[in-house]
Design a protein around this motif. Structure first.
Motif, PDB file in Angstrom:
ATOM      1  N   LYS A  52       0.854  -1.216   0.000  1.00 37.65           N
ATOM      2  CA  LYS A  52       0.000   0.000   0.000  1.00 37.65           C
ATOM      3  C   LYS A  52       0.878   1.249   0.000  1.00 37.65           C
ATOM      4  O   LYS A  52       0.631   2.200  -0.744  1.00 37.65           O
ATOM      5  N   VAL A  53       1.890   1.225   0.821  1.00 35.88           N
ATOM      6  CA  VAL A  53       2.798   2.376   0.868  1.00 35.88           C
ATOM      7  C   VAL A  53       3.494   2.540  -0.493  1.00 35.88           C
ATOM      8  O   VAL A  53       3.573   3.639  -1.049  1.00 35.88           O
ATOM      9  N   ALA A  54       3.955   1.418  -1.036  1.00 39.70           N
ATOM     10  CA  ALA A  54       4.692   1.479  -2.310  1.00 39.70           C
ATOM     11  C   ALA A  54       3.787   1.945  -3.445  1.00 39.70           C
ATOM     12  O   ALA A  54       4.223   2.697  -4.330  1.00 39.70           O
ATOM     13  N   SER A  55       2.537   1.536  -3.417  1.00 39.24           N
ATOM     14  CA  SER A  55       1.643   1.955  -4.512  1.00 39.24           C
ATOM     15  C   SER A  55       1.435   3.470  -4.455  1.00 39.24           C
ATOM     16  O   SER A  55       1.301   4.128  -5.485  1.00 39.24           O
ATOM     17  N   GLY A  56       1.477   4.034  -3.256  1.00 38.47           N
ATOM     18  CA  GLY A  56       1.389   5.494  -3.126  1.00 38.47           C
ATOM     19  C   GLY A  56       2.593   6.197  -3.733  1.00 38.47           C
ATOM     20  O   GLY A  56       2.546   7.396  -4.022  1.00 38.47           O
ATOM     21  N   LEU A  57       3.664   5.446  -3.933  1.00 37.72           N
ATOM     22  CA  LEU A  57       4.875   6.029  -4.543  1.00 37.72           C
ATOM     23  C   LEU A  57       4.979   5.688  -6.024  1.00 37.72           C
ATOM     24  O   LEU A  57       5.992   5.942  -6.661  1.00 37.72           O
ATOM     25  N   GLY A  58       3.964   5.034  -6.550  1.00 37.92           N
ATOM     26  CA  GLY A  58       3.966   4.765  -7.994  1.00 37.92           C
ATOM     27  C   GLY A  58       4.253   3.337  -8.382  1.00 37.92           C
ATOM     28  O   GLY A  58       4.387   3.036  -9.567  1.00 37.92           O
ATOM     29  N   ILE A  59       4.338   2.430  -7.403  1.00 38.64           N
ATOM     30  CA  ILE A  59       4.486   1.010  -7.778  1.00 38.64           C
ATOM     31  C   ILE A  59       3.135   0.542  -8.324  1.00 38.64           C
ATOM     32  O   ILE A  59       2.104   0.650  -7.657  1.00 38.64           O
ATOM     33  N   LYS A  60       3.170   0.013  -9.548  1.00 35.14           N
ATOM     34  CA  LYS A  60       1.922  -0.408 -10.193  1.00 35.14           C
ATOM     35  C   LYS A  60       1.864  -1.910 -10.413  1.00 35.14           C
ATOM     36  O   LYS A  60       0.807  -2.481 -10.589  1.00 35.14           O
ATOM     37  N   ARG A  61       3.036  -2.518 -10.514  1.00 32.74           N
ATOM     38  CA  ARG A  61       3.091  -3.945 -10.847  1.00 32.74           C
ATOM     39  C   ARG A  61       3.851  -4.690  -9.765  1.00 32.74           C
ATOM     40  O   ARG A  61       4.875  -4.208  -9.266  1.00 32.74           O
ATOM     41  N   VAL A  62       3.333  -5.874  -9.465  1.00 36.48           N
ATOM     42  CA  VAL A  62       3.952  -6.682  -8.432  1.00 36.48           C
ATOM     43  C   VAL A  62       4.155  -8.088  -8.977  1.00 36.48           C
ATOM     44  O   VAL A  62       3.296  -8.613  -9.677  1.00 36.48           O
ATOM     45  N   ARG A  63       5.286  -8.680  -8.663  1.00 30.92           N
ATOM     46  CA  ARG A  63       5.500 -10.091  -9.006  1.00 30.92           C
ATOM     47  C   ARG A  63       5.845 -10.851  -7.740  1.00 30.92           C
ATOM     48  O   ARG A  63       6.702 -10.428  -6.965  1.00 30.92           O
ATOM     49  N   LEU A  64       5.188 -11.975  -7.543  1.00 33.23           N
ATOM     50  CA  LEU A  64       5.481 -12.810  -6.377  1.00 33.23           C
ATOM     51  C   LEU A  64       6.463 -13.892  -6.781  1.00 33.23           C
ATOM     52  O   LEU A  64       6.321 -14.524  -7.833  1.00 33.23           O
ATOM     53  N   THR A  65       7.448 -14.089  -5.929  1.00 34.73           N
ATOM     54  CA  THR A  65       8.473 -15.064  -6.236  1.00 34.73           C
ATOM     55  C   THR A  65       8.936 -15.683  -4.922  1.00 34.73           C
ATOM     56  O   THR A  65       8.280 -15.575  -3.904  1.00 34.73           O
ATOM     57  N   GLY A  66      10.076 -16.366  -4.939  1.00 29.79           N
ATOM     58  CA  GLY A  66      10.553 -16.987  -3.714  1.00 29.79           C
ATOM     59  C   GLY A  66      12.025 -17.343  -3.874  1.00 29.79           C
ATOM     60  O   GLY A  66      12.712 -16.712  -4.657  1.00 29.79           O
ATOM     61  N   GLY A  67      12.438 -18.346  -3.268  1.00 28.89           N
ATOM     62  CA  GLY A  67      11.864 -19.642  -2.989  1.00 28.89           C
ATOM     63  C   GLY A  67      10.717 -19.936  -3.956  1.00 28.89           C
ATOM     64  O   GLY A  67      10.601 -19.330  -5.000  1.00 28.89           O
ATOM     65  N   GLU A  68       9.920 -20.857  -3.557  1.00 27.96           N
ATOM     66  CA  GLU A  68       8.778 -21.198  -4.408  1.00 27.96           C
ATOM     67  C   GLU A  68       7.510 -20.580  -3.798  1.00 27.96           C
ATOM     68  O   GLU A  68       7.056 -21.020  -2.732  1.00 27.96           O
ATOM     69  N   PRO A  69       6.927 -19.591  -4.475  1.00 29.11           N
ATOM     70  CA  PRO A  69       5.796 -18.879  -3.859  1.00 29.11           C
ATOM     71  C   PRO A  69       4.590 -19.772  -3.572  1.00 29.11           C
ATOM     72  O   PRO A  69       3.841 -19.520  -2.630  1.00 29.11           O
ATOM     73  N   LEU A  70       4.434 -20.846  -4.358  1.00 27.16           N
ATOM     74  CA  LEU A  70       3.233 -21.673  -4.156  1.00 27.16           C
ATOM     75  C   LEU A  70       3.322 -22.581  -2.930  1.00 27.16           C
ATOM     76  O   LEU A  70       2.331 -23.200  -2.555  1.00 27.16           O
ATOM     77  N   VAL A  71       4.501 -22.668  -2.304  1.00 26.88           N
ATOM     78  CA  VAL A  71       4.547 -23.496  -1.096  1.00 26.88           C
ATOM     79  C   VAL A  71       4.083 -22.720   0.137  1.00 26.88           C
ATOM     80  O   VAL A  71       3.892 -23.307   1.200  1.00 26.88           O
TER      81      VAL A  71
END
Ligand code: SAM
Ligand code: SF4
Length: 325
Positions: A52-71
């Motif tokens: 939320k804070v980052a989106s206020g600074l203009g972050i529009k896209r997010v990618r989830l990763t890891g490790g393995e994000p699905l675990v």
């Protein structure tokens, strides 16, 4: 948010776990890893606050990763909440695909738009050799599930390693005639487990492209949906495309638009730089949104002009699975 080199930072890669159900030779040590204690890993609510804070600074896209994000348990609900954050236009994921068949439909319902699946070989035995423990069949089923349920586009990431899988470059190209897949050939980086041998195993973008172009005419095309560094090419009559990601031989730092948030709550301005800033401790100590904003701004300002992977070796404690790629 801009950095000192006037690059617009609108993309955040978030590692949500350091755990993984594979042990890829270039990423994790064979004997496994010492996981961070649970309390050191950011809770989903904490990540949501930071986004939320980052989106206020203009972050529009997010990618989830890891490790393995699905675990990580509860990832579907987390994705649902992430997508609802005002200003976040795109949520994607990079996964090894092992759990995509079971979790893909719930993620799609939660609003996940697209996935990148990492797959370095189409041969079962070799898959086991590269991942040490994995079953290729599960990943392939996951890819088919992603296509069937309309996660779009589905991109495949193949890390090309001489002597391991460079004999399969053309087999991967053939896939884009059979399926609407976007295959990206990635140069192996001298990071973590691959430090020391990646340079010997490196197959340059130029060589990969030449090998493909010998058999298939390549027409440059615009980037396929996303905000990454790949250069894409269409092939006449194909359903998908091929792309090349060349962090070593043609680094893309001038257009770098990202920050990274590690699973243990550090912001990293550059994959290859040791510098990172702790955002978890202030968050847990009750920092205000304004204080958290300042930490993001500092991370952006500390983005180096370029990485130095081609000149240096990886002399830092973090491994790839601890950063998220
Ligand atoms: N577990 C997920 C997966 O494998 O897709 C996400 C995390 S993984 C660290 C993210 C990406 O980094 C994968 O596509 C993986 O192939 C890539 N990667 C890991 N080590 C690498 C290296 N040394 N050079 C190039 N890519 C690497
Ligand atoms: Fe796990 Fe991804 Fe690293 Fe392979 S590349 S060991 S799947 S985190």
């Amino acid at each position: 948010m801009q950095d000192v080199f006037c690059r617009n930072i609108d993309y955040l890669r978030i590692s949500i776990t350091d755990k993984c159900n594979l042990r890829c030779v270039y990423c994790m040590p064979e004997e496994g890893i010492k996981l961070k204690p649970h309390r050191e890993i950011l809770r989903f609510e904490e990540i949501l606050r930071l986004v939320k804070v980052a989106s206020g600074l203009g972050i529009k896209r997010v990618r989830l990763t890891g490790g393995e994000p699905l675990v990580r348990r509860g990832v579907e609900n987390f994705v649902r909440k992430l997508i609802q954050i005002p200003g976040i236009e795109d949520v994607a994921m990079t996964t090894n695909g092992i759990l995509l068949t079971s979790l893909g439909p719930a993620l799609k319902r939660a609003g996940l738009k697209r996935v990148n699946v990492s797959l370095d070989t189409l041969q079962s035995k070799k898959f086991r050799k590269i991942t040490r423990v994995g079953d290729l069949h599960q990943v392939w089923e996951g890819i088919e599930t992603a296509l069937d349920i309309g996660l779009h586009p589905v991109k495949l990431n193949m890390v090309v390693m001489r002597g391991y899988n460079d004999d399969e470059i053309l087999d991967f190209v053939k896939l884009v005639y059979l399926y609407p897949l976007h295959v990206r050939f990635i140069e192996c980086m001298p990071i973590g487990e691959a430090d020391g041998w990646a340079q010997k195993q490196l197959v340059s973008q130029e060589e990969i492209k030449a090998r493909v172009a010998e058999h298939y005419p390549l027409e440059p095309c615009d980037s396929i949906l996303g905000s990454g560094p790949a250069q894409y090419y269409r092939l006449s009559g194909a359903l998908g495309s091929v792309g090349f990601i060349s962090p070593i031989t043609a680094h893309f730092c001038p257009t770098c638009n990202r920050l990274r948030l590690t699973a243990d709550g550090r912001l990293r301005p550059c994959l290859n730089s040791q510098w990172e800033i702790d955002v978890k401790s202030p968050l847990r100590a009750g920092a205000t949104d304004a204080e958290l904003r300042d930490i993001f701004l500092e991370a952006a300002l500390r983005k180096p002009r370029r990485h130095n992977m081609s000149e240096a070796v990886w002399n830092q404690p973090r491994m790839m699975y601890q950063i998220g790629g």
